[in-house]
Design an enzyme around this catalytic site. Sequence first.
Site, PDB file in Angstrom:
ATOM      1  CG  ASP A  32      18.981 -69.468 -67.162  1.00  0.00           C
ATOM      2  OD1 ASP A  32      17.998 -70.037 -66.646  1.00  0.00           O
ATOM      3  OD2 ASP A  32      19.108 -69.315 -68.390  1.00  0.00           O
ATOM      4  CD  GLU A  63      21.120 -71.073 -71.156  1.00  0.00           C
ATOM      5  OE1 GLU A  63      21.194 -71.769 -72.173  1.00  0.00           O
ATOM      6  OE2 GLU A  63      20.585 -69.957 -71.134  1.00  0.00           O
ATOM      7  CG  ASN A  64      23.561 -68.399 -69.120  1.00  0.00           C
ATOM      8  OD1 ASN A  64      22.422 -68.627 -68.718  1.00  0.00           O
ATOM      9  ND2 ASN A  64      23.832 -68.112 -70.368  1.00  0.00           N
ATOM     10  CG  ASN A  91      19.983 -70.695 -75.628  1.00  0.00           C
ATOM     11  OD1 ASN A  91      19.482 -70.762 -74.496  1.00  0.00           O
ATOM     12  ND2 ASN A  91      20.520 -69.609 -76.104  1.00  0.00           N
ATOM     13  CG  HIS A  92      24.030 -70.050 -74.021  1.00  0.00           C
ATOM     14  ND1 HIS A  92      24.397 -69.503 -75.230  1.00  0.00           N
ATOM     15  CD2 HIS A  92      23.194 -69.148 -73.435  1.00  0.00           C
ATOM     16  CE1 HIS A  92      23.811 -68.317 -75.373  1.00  0.00           C
ATOM     17  NE2 HIS A  92      23.068 -68.091 -74.308  1.00  0.00           N
ATOM     18  CG  HIS A 173      16.407 -72.890 -71.673  1.00  0.00           C
ATOM     19  ND1 HIS A 173      16.889 -72.366 -70.501  1.00  0.00           N
ATOM     20  CD2 HIS A 173      17.114 -72.297 -72.670  1.00  0.00           C
ATOM     21  CE1 HIS A 173      17.850 -71.491 -70.765  1.00  0.00           C
ATOM     22  NE2 HIS A 173      18.002 -71.434 -72.080  1.00  0.00           N
ATOM     23  CG  HIS A 198      16.186 -68.476 -73.048  1.00  0.00           C
ATOM     24  ND1 HIS A 198      17.489 -68.647 -73.448  1.00  0.00           N
ATOM     25  CD2 HIS A 198      15.630 -67.635 -73.973  1.00  0.00           C
ATOM     26  CE1 HIS A 198      17.704 -67.958 -74.574  1.00  0.00           C
ATOM     27  NE2 HIS A 198      16.601 -67.336 -74.898  1.00  0.00           N
ATOM     28  CG  HIS A 200      19.221 -64.701 -68.077  1.00  0.00           C
ATOM     29  ND1 HIS A 200      20.565 -64.455 -68.260  1.00  0.00           N
ATOM     30  CD2 HIS A 200      19.043 -66.001 -68.397  1.00  0.00           C
ATOM     31  CE1 HIS A 200      21.181 -65.541 -68.682  1.00  0.00           C
ATOM     32  NE2 HIS A 200      20.264 -66.502 -68.780  1.00  0.00           N
TER      33      HIS A 200
HETATM   34 FE   LIG Z   1      20.415 -68.454 -69.724  1.00  0.00          FE
HETATM   35 FE   LIG Z   2      19.155 -69.762 -72.713  1.00  0.00          FE
END
Ligand SMILES: [Fe+2]
Ligand SMILES: [Fe+2]
Length: 282
Positions: A32, A63-64, A91-92, A173, A198, A200
């Site tokens: 990520d 995603e981040n 999820n983001h 994820h 996910h 991290h």
């Molecule tokens: Fe993430």
């Molecule tokens: Fe995530």
Amino acid sequence: MAEPPAAETGPGTPERGSGAPAAAAKILFVGDIVGGIGRDTLLECLPVLRERHAPSFVVVNGENAAGGLGITPKNAEQLFAAGVDAITLGNHTYHRREIYPYLDSQDRILRPANFLRSQPGHGTTVVERDGLRLGVVNISGNLYLRAGRSAFTEIESALGSLGEVDHVLVDVHAEATSEKVAMGWHLDGRVTAVVGTHTHVPTADGRVLPGGTAYITDVGMTGPRGGVIGVKREQAIESLLTQMPVRFETSQEDPWLMGVLISCSERLRADSIEQLLMPRPS
Ligand SMILES: [Fe+2]
Ligand SMILES: [Fe+2]
């Protein structure tokens, strides 16, 4: 509902040692990417990693990428311009509205395949380099994450949609380690690699499973180790201490790239998985 892959044509065959054609490849997967500092870290580390490992494919979880939450088309274009072959999300995915049409128009950016069909985007892609075809699948765990459909049923139609490929990389994820471990075993011998994202935080369990699938529960993140999974640590601690809303910003302290290198010589099989944990060079 799409049919699961036919046993003779999906990316679960052929079996090891059955005379499968060689398909030498190295797949670099990067965890990520958190904020601008994460993007900069990737851009600075990638030339070093290319020189050192000569990866055939580079896949990143983005995603981040936009300020710690979500991704914009501009962020994605920056990653593609750096030579990234495919971007996975999680999820983001939908935090930034401007990404919605881009998720439909750009083949090489994926949101989890087990989101609802009505949600923007798609969960699989096939990228090609030097005559090698890599299928990439993004799937979300169901525990504590909002994924509208089951990971363990939808992975079948996702794999079945890839067609003829040399290798398959699955980014699972998920919050729960149990779901990720189970997905690794579920796909062992059917795909080249199952890599978790996910949390991290990188895990120490990278290995090639008995069926030939490279597996790790979490690759970690590409971003600031000086924070709390990307957030400035004083803000995260204040939030936990006070139980009140606190505005979170991305930490700028101690950025590292976290990824894995998967080496392969045979179709749909990994020879090794090596963890890459690298501080930003400058
Ligand atoms: Fe993430
Ligand atoms: Fe995530």
